[in-house]
Design a protein around this motif. Structure first.
Motif, PDB file in Angstrom:
ATOM      1  N   LYS A 178      -4.193  -7.839  -4.716  1.00 14.63           N
ATOM      2  CA  LYS A 178      -4.889  -7.620  -6.020  1.00 14.63           C
ATOM      3  C   LYS A 178      -4.299  -8.695  -7.134  1.00 14.63           C
ATOM      4  N   GLN A 179      -2.932  -8.888  -7.093  1.00 16.64           N
ATOM      5  CA  GLN A 179      -2.250  -9.397  -8.064  1.00 16.64           C
ATOM      6  C   GLN A 179      -2.594 -11.063  -8.217  1.00 16.64           C
ATOM      7  N   THR A 180      -3.006 -11.527  -6.774  1.00 20.89           N
ATOM      8  CA  THR A 180      -3.146 -13.031  -6.819  1.00 20.89           C
ATOM      9  C   THR A 180      -4.453 -13.238  -6.555  1.00 20.89           C
ATOM     10  N   VAL A 181      -5.639 -12.601  -6.410  1.00 18.61           N
ATOM     11  CA  VAL A 181      -6.949 -12.891  -6.384  1.00 18.61           C
ATOM     12  C   VAL A 181      -7.848 -12.378  -7.492  1.00 18.61           C
ATOM     13  N   LYS A 182      -9.208 -12.966  -7.757  1.00 16.04           N
ATOM     14  CA  LYS A 182      -9.957 -12.491  -8.240  1.00 16.04           C
ATOM     15  C   LYS A 182     -10.958 -11.521  -7.583  1.00 16.04           C
ATOM     16  N   ALA A 183     -11.320 -11.831  -6.482  1.00 16.47           N
ATOM     17  CA  ALA A 183     -12.182 -10.792  -5.545  1.00 16.47           C
ATOM     18  C   ALA A 183     -11.729  -9.539  -5.629  1.00 16.47           C
ATOM     19  N   PRO A 184     -12.729  -8.573  -5.476  1.00 18.31           N
ATOM     20  CA  PRO A 184     -12.418  -7.059  -5.437  1.00 18.31           C
ATOM     21  C   PRO A 184     -11.877  -7.032  -3.972  1.00 18.31           C
ATOM     22  N   ILE A 185     -10.814  -5.867  -4.018  1.00 18.18           N
ATOM     23  CA  ILE A 185     -10.422  -5.387  -2.722  1.00 18.18           C
ATOM     24  C   ILE A 185     -10.699  -4.127  -2.160  1.00 18.18           C
ATOM     25  N   ALA A 186     -11.306  -4.013  -0.884  1.00 18.64           N
ATOM     26  CA  ALA A 186     -11.396  -2.733  -0.287  1.00 18.64           C
ATOM     27  C   ALA A 186     -10.342  -2.526   0.680  1.00 18.64           C
ATOM     28  N   VAL A 187      -9.996  -1.174   0.774  1.00 14.90           N
ATOM     29  CA  VAL A 187      -9.045  -0.724   1.742  1.00 14.90           C
ATOM     30  C   VAL A 187      -9.459   0.435   2.487  1.00 14.90           C
ATOM     31  N   THR A 188      -9.257   0.370   3.887  1.00 16.15           N
ATOM     32  CA  THR A 188     -10.006   1.217   4.745  1.00 16.15           C
ATOM     33  C   THR A 188      -8.862   2.074   5.666  1.00 16.15           C
ATOM     34  N   GLY A 189      -8.961   3.351   5.654  1.00 22.06           N
ATOM     35  CA  GLY A 189      -7.934   3.959   6.765  1.00 22.06           C
ATOM     36  C   GLY A 189      -7.081   4.898   5.854  1.00 22.06           C
ATOM     37  N   GLY A 190      -7.043   6.201   6.313  1.00 27.21           N
ATOM     38  CA  GLY A 190      -6.004   6.863   5.747  1.00 27.21           C
ATOM     39  C   GLY A 190      -6.391   7.918   4.587  1.00 27.21           C
ATOM     40  N   PHE A 191      -7.442   7.617   3.916  1.00 27.02           N
ATOM     41  CA  PHE A 191      -8.069   8.417   3.009  1.00 27.02           C
ATOM     42  C   PHE A 191      -8.547   9.678   3.306  1.00 27.02           C
ATOM     43  N   SER A 192      -7.893  10.737   2.448  1.00 20.82           N
ATOM     44  CA  SER A 192      -8.473  12.322   3.188  1.00 20.82           C
ATOM     45  C   SER A 192      -8.502  13.186   1.949  1.00 20.82           C
ATOM     46  N   THR A 193      -8.026  12.608   0.753  1.00 18.03           N
ATOM     47  CA  THR A 193      -7.981  13.601  -0.311  1.00 18.03           C
ATOM     48  C   THR A 193      -8.532  13.107  -1.377  1.00 18.03           C
ATOM     49  N   ALA A 194      -9.339  13.991  -2.226  1.00 19.99           N
ATOM     50  CA  ALA A 194     -10.072  13.418  -3.604  1.00 19.99           C
ATOM     51  C   ALA A 194      -9.018  12.831  -4.622  1.00 19.99           C
ATOM     52  N   ASN A 195      -7.811  13.549  -4.721  1.00 20.96           N
ATOM     53  CA  ASN A 195      -6.693  12.993  -5.499  1.00 20.96           C
ATOM     54  C   ASN A 195      -6.214  11.655  -5.157  1.00 20.96           C
ATOM     55  N   GLY A 196      -6.203  11.470  -3.705  1.00 21.69           N
ATOM     56  CA  GLY A 196      -5.612  10.115  -3.213  1.00 21.69           C
ATOM     57  C   GLY A 196      -6.525   9.169  -3.526  1.00 21.69           C
TER      58      GLY A 196
END
Length: 402
Positions: A282-300
């Motif tokens: 994210k620090q080097t590109v202007k396009a939005p970044i999506a990350v998939t995998g490992g999310f299980s909590t609202a806080n996270g």
């Protein structure tokens, strides 16, 4: 309200209403003619009604002779588009955007589908799943040009029938990933050798799509952070490819990892996978970044968006089990999801069929959701094993991606 419900405008001007992304899932609900079924259309309408901002479809293949699994949908022509139009309409309910994921499996097309699959080079599969795949042959230059046109044509159909955008699948060891990887790509022509050459297929597909579809139609990319193996596609390579695609005008980048030979993303880990790498990207590109995998909590999930570590939270298994997870989150009725480990009660059998049972369980639940039946939460693997065999016979035991 947490920033996870803030809208985001893609570089081409398309607005996604929130930061929840339904990542690609293996529904295997295509009919015998490789078209969507009523069940699949119902499933996607349920996800759209559930509050997700962006939906990425499961694998849509661009060549019916090269499919990743039974039940894939294939687009090769402009015939019988009514079901595709219904699919697009279902996925755009409730202000949702739906991107069609386009893919070619390359050598990751199992024996039951491809007697001789194709790849960048004639490098056979390795690892515990290799028994299920025949050794590929290297594509000719003319065949590569044909595949490029197949991707472009499929993207054109997606736009014609009403999809909000497309995603080019260059991750998980499929064909475009095979070209990117020096482990799989030993070519000595303009599509092999240097990273510039290895990414040429991906670049030509993207630029061809952009020319055909125009600047206003979103094109996303799914790419590995690395192959997770020595001599393969490295994080350094990945970053350079992402930066090149960003310069060319890609609208969204989804980061994932692994393949059939190192299927890391099929596991259940602690915390979000690939988030550190995504934050670096994210620090080097202007396009939005999506990350998939490992999310299980609202806080996270909230923490990731609020800390600007990623722009979209990619959910697959959680949103299968809770199709209206974003709506529940917004209403304050979601805090966490527990993903259970299924077992037959027999350790030896679990070792042999564990990955099959895991995938089959989620496919089974998607069928239930499509039929407006409640999700079954269980740790008993026998029902899922039976579902897999009933649906696909002995070919159910061929490895599949989750």
């Amino acid at each position: 309200m947490t920033t996870i419900f803030n809208s985001l405008k893609l570089p081409n001007g398309t607005t996604i209403k929130n930061r929840f992304m339904k990542a690609a899932t293996s529904e295997t609900m295509g009919d015998k003619n490789y078209r969507p079924t009523t069940e699949l259309i119902n499933l996607y309408k349920t996800w759209a009604d559930g509050g997700t901002g962006l939906i990425i479809t499961g694998n849509v293949m661009v060549d019916q002779t090269a499919r990743g699994e039974f039940g894939n949908i294939v687009i090769e022509d402009t015939q019988n588009l009514d079901l595709l139009k219904q699919w697009a309409q279902a996925g755009t309910q409730n202000g949702t955007k739906i991107f069609m994921q386009l893919n070619h499996p390359g050598k990751q097309s199992p024996k039951t589908i491809s007697k001789q699959p194709v790849s960048a080079s004639a490098i056979p599969m390795e690892g515990s799943n290799s028994f299920a795949f025949n050794t590929p042959r290297a594509l000719t230059n003319n065949e590569i040009k044909t595949i490029i046109q197949k991707f472009i044509n499929a993207a054109s159909v997606a736009k014609k029938v009403g999809f909000s955008g497309v995603e080019i699948h260059a991750a998980h060891g499929y064909l475009l990933s095979q070209f990117l990887s020096p482990h799989d790509n030993k070519r000595v022509d303009e599509y092999g050798g240097s990273l510039e050459n290895r990414m040429r297929l991906l670049v030509e597909i993207y630029t061809g799509m952009r020319e055909r579809l125009g600047a206003d139609f979103p094109i996303a990319l799914k790419i590995n952070s690395s192959d997770l193996r020595p001599g393969g596609f490295s994080e350094e390579d990945s970053l350079k490819v992402i930066q090149k695609m960003d310069q060319l005008g890609i609208d969204l980048i989804e980061i994932s990892g692994g393949n059939y030979e190192k299927p890391t993303v099929q596991g259940i880990g602690k915390g979000a996978f690939f988030i550190d790498y995504a934050a670096k990207v994210k620090q080097t590109v202007k396009a939005p970044i999506a990350v998939t995998g490992g999310f299980s909590t609202a806080n996270g999930m909230s923490h990731t968006i609020e800390n600007n570590e990623a722009d979209f939270i990619g959910l697959a298994r959680p949103i299968v089990l809770i199709p209206d997870l974003p709506n529940r989150f917004k209403a304050g009725n979601f805090t966490a999801i527990q993903l259970h480990h299924l077992s037959t009660g027999l350790k030896g059998l679990d070792k042999k069929v564990g990955s099959l049972v895991g995938l089959s369980y989620y496919q089974q639940q998607m069928f239930r959701v499509a039929k407006t039946l409640p999700v079954q939460i269980t740790e008993n693997a026998w029902s899922s094993l039976g579902f897999a065999v009933k649906r696909q016979g002995l070919s159910a035991f061929i490895p599949q991606r989750g």
